[in-house]
Design a protein around this motif. Sequence first.
Motif, mmCIF file in Angstrom:
data_model
loop_
_atom_site.group_PDB
_atom_site.id
_atom_site.type_symbol
_atom_site.label_atom_id
_atom_site.label_comp_id
_atom_site.label_asym_id
_atom_site.label_seq_id
_atom_site.Cartn_x
_atom_site.Cartn_y
_atom_site.Cartn_z
ATOM 1 N N THR A 3 -29.547 -67.638 -101.912
ATOM 2 C CA THR A 3 -28.652 -68.690 -102.380
ATOM 3 C C THR A 3 -29.225 -70.059 -102.044
ATOM 4 O O THR A 3 -29.213 -70.977 -102.877
ATOM 5 C CB THR A 3 -27.259 -68.521 -101.738
ATOM 6 O OG1 THR A 3 -26.754 -67.235 -102.102
ATOM 7 C CG2 THR A 3 -26.303 -69.594 -102.209
ATOM 8 N N ILE A 26 -29.767 -70.991 -117.774
ATOM 9 C CA ILE A 26 -29.264 -69.663 -118.095
ATOM 10 C C ILE A 26 -29.448 -68.804 -116.854
ATOM 11 O O ILE A 26 -30.532 -68.694 -116.306
ATOM 12 C CB ILE A 26 -29.993 -69.073 -119.305
ATOM 13 C CG1 ILE A 26 -29.734 -69.981 -120.519
ATOM 14 C CG2 ILE A 26 -29.545 -67.643 -119.564
ATOM 15 C CD1 ILE A 26 -30.565 -69.677 -121.711
ATOM 16 N N GLU A 27 -28.358 -68.217 -116.429
ATOM 17 C CA GLU A 27 -28.337 -67.505 -115.158
ATOM 18 C C GLU A 27 -27.973 -66.052 -115.380
ATOM 19 O O GLU A 27 -26.957 -65.736 -115.984
ATOM 20 C CB GLU A 27 -27.302 -68.187 -114.247
ATOM 21 C CG GLU A 27 -27.082 -67.489 -112.956
ATOM 22 C CD GLU A 27 -25.893 -68.061 -112.221
ATOM 23 O OE1 GLU A 27 -25.948 -68.037 -111.000
ATOM 24 O OE2 GLU A 27 -24.918 -68.498 -112.849
ATOM 25 N N CYS A 28 -28.824 -65.170 -114.895
ATOM 26 C CA CYS A 28 -28.473 -63.758 -114.939
ATOM 27 C C CYS A 28 -27.644 -63.437 -113.701
ATOM 28 O O CYS A 28 -27.346 -64.308 -112.902
ATOM 29 C CB CYS A 28 -29.723 -62.893 -115.030
ATOM 30 S SG CYS A 28 -30.822 -63.125 -113.650
ATOM 31 N N ARG A 29 -27.289 -62.224 -113.538
ATOM 32 C CA ARG A 29 -26.353 -61.844 -112.478
ATOM 33 C C ARG A 29 -27.060 -61.296 -111.244
ATOM 34 O O ARG A 29 -26.781 -60.205 -110.780
ATOM 35 C CB ARG A 29 -25.365 -60.808 -113.006
ATOM 36 C CG ARG A 29 -24.555 -61.266 -114.175
ATOM 37 C CD ARG A 29 -23.530 -62.285 -113.734
ATOM 38 N NE ARG A 29 -22.815 -62.798 -114.895
ATOM 39 C CZ ARG A 29 -21.539 -63.056 -114.898
ATOM 40 N NH1 ARG A 29 -20.826 -62.876 -113.832
ATOM 41 N NH2 ARG A 29 -20.982 -63.548 -115.976
ATOM 42 N N HIS A 33 -26.391 -64.946 -106.867
ATOM 43 C CA HIS A 33 -25.665 -65.855 -107.754
ATOM 44 C C HIS A 33 -24.155 -65.662 -107.657
ATOM 45 O O HIS A 33 -23.396 -66.490 -108.131
ATOM 46 C CB HIS A 33 -26.080 -65.635 -109.211
ATOM 47 C CG HIS A 33 -27.470 -66.085 -109.505
ATOM 48 N ND1 HIS A 33 -28.035 -65.931 -110.743
ATOM 49 C CD2 HIS A 33 -28.421 -66.678 -108.757
ATOM 50 C CE1 HIS A 33 -29.259 -66.399 -110.745
ATOM 51 N NE2 HIS A 33 -29.519 -66.849 -109.535
ATOM 52 N N LYS A 34 -23.713 -64.562 -107.069
ATOM 53 C CA LYS A 34 -22.288 -64.272 -107.003
ATOM 54 C C LYS A 34 -21.564 -65.161 -106.001
ATOM 55 O O LYS A 34 -20.364 -65.308 -106.053
ATOM 56 C CB LYS A 34 -22.068 -62.800 -106.647
ATOM 57 C CG LYS A 34 -22.509 -61.854 -107.736
ATOM 58 C CD LYS A 34 -22.299 -60.426 -107.329
ATOM 59 C CE LYS A 34 -22.812 -59.491 -108.429
ATOM 60 N NZ LYS A 34 -22.722 -58.101 -108.048
ATOM 61 N N LEU A 45 -24.381 -74.070 -115.475
ATOM 62 C CA LEU A 45 -24.879 -72.706 -115.425
ATOM 63 C C LEU A 45 -24.233 -71.898 -116.538
ATOM 64 O O LEU A 45 -23.005 -71.821 -116.627
ATOM 65 C CB LEU A 45 -24.574 -72.058 -114.072
ATOM 66 C CG LEU A 45 -25.237 -72.691 -112.864
ATOM 67 C CD1 LEU A 45 -24.833 -71.942 -111.591
ATOM 68 C CD2 LEU A 45 -26.737 -72.738 -113.001
ATOM 69 N N ARG A 47 -23.837 -68.343 -117.583
ATOM 70 C CA ARG A 47 -23.989 -66.996 -117.032
ATOM 71 C C ARG A 47 -23.987 -65.971 -118.153
ATOM 72 O O ARG A 47 -23.081 -65.951 -118.972
ATOM 73 C CB ARG A 47 -22.877 -66.719 -116.035
ATOM 74 C CG ARG A 47 -23.007 -67.573 -114.799
ATOM 75 C CD ARG A 47 -21.965 -67.218 -113.753
ATOM 76 N NE ARG A 47 -22.314 -67.828 -112.497
ATOM 77 C CZ ARG A 47 -21.753 -68.949 -112.021
ATOM 78 N NH1 ARG A 47 -20.813 -69.545 -112.714
ATOM 79 N NH2 ARG A 47 -22.139 -69.441 -110.867
ATOM 80 N N ILE A 48 -25.025 -65.154 -118.153
ATOM 81 C CA ILE A 48 -25.090 -64.103 -119.161
ATOM 82 C C ILE A 48 -24.478 -62.826 -118.572
ATOM 83 O O ILE A 48 -24.495 -62.623 -117.360
ATOM 84 C CB ILE A 48 -26.523 -63.858 -119.675
ATOM 85 C CG1 ILE A 48 -27.470 -63.434 -118.549
ATOM 86 C CG2 ILE A 48 -27.044 -65.082 -120.382
ATOM 87 C CD1 ILE A 48 -28.863 -63.082 -119.025
ATOM 88 N N ASN A 56 -31.441 -62.533 -121.993
ATOM 89 C CA ASN A 56 -32.211 -63.122 -120.912
ATOM 90 C C ASN A 56 -33.543 -63.622 -121.461
ATOM 91 O O ASN A 56 -34.388 -62.826 -121.873
ATOM 92 C CB ASN A 56 -32.438 -62.087 -119.810
ATOM 93 C CG ASN A 56 -33.076 -62.674 -118.587
ATOM 94 O OD1 ASN A 56 -33.858 -63.613 -118.667
ATOM 95 N ND2 ASN A 56 -32.763 -62.109 -117.437
ATOM 96 N N TYR A 105 -26.595 -68.283 -127.361
ATOM 97 C CA TYR A 105 -26.638 -69.479 -126.517
ATOM 98 C C TYR A 105 -25.960 -70.642 -127.211
ATOM 99 O O TYR A 105 -25.204 -71.388 -126.603
ATOM 100 C CB TYR A 105 -28.070 -69.865 -126.159
ATOM 101 C CG TYR A 105 -28.810 -68.799 -125.399
ATOM 102 C CD1 TYR A 105 -28.239 -68.188 -124.286
ATOM 103 C CD2 TYR A 105 -30.068 -68.392 -125.787
ATOM 104 C CE1 TYR A 105 -28.910 -67.208 -123.587
ATOM 105 C CE2 TYR A 105 -30.742 -67.415 -125.092
ATOM 106 C CZ TYR A 105 -30.160 -66.830 -123.992
ATOM 107 O OH TYR A 105 -30.833 -65.866 -123.311
#
Length: 115
Positions: A3, A26-29, A33-34, A45, A47-48, A56, A105
């Motif tokens: 983080t 663009i933020e993946c999981r 990131h949580k 951000l 989030r995908i 992605n 997007y």
Amino acid sequence: MSTEIFEAYLKEFSLYRPKEYKIVVIECRFPFHKKNIAVPDNIHLLRIPPYSPELNPCEQVWQYIKNRFKNQRFKTKESLRQWLHEMVCEMKAETIKSITGNHHYLDALITTFEI
């Protein structure tokens, strides 16, 4: 990555063009990131959803590279490394934009910023 590293990245990235209205990341999981992270005011951000590699951009670029890799033969790891290095360095911005351009997007941006 942690983080703290991600927050430092966002802070530095926000300084790259501080007068931009919004920079979309663009933020993946990823698990880190949580957590609640500090996001500079000029960054948004996007989030995908989990398990959606088609959204992605990194995955799309890797797919492009893998499609060119699959019929290649390399005698050594060094020749593979050299080929990959040249492939990445020779990719033009237009190519990357065409690979990662995605209507999902644009739809998300329109919804987010009420364009």
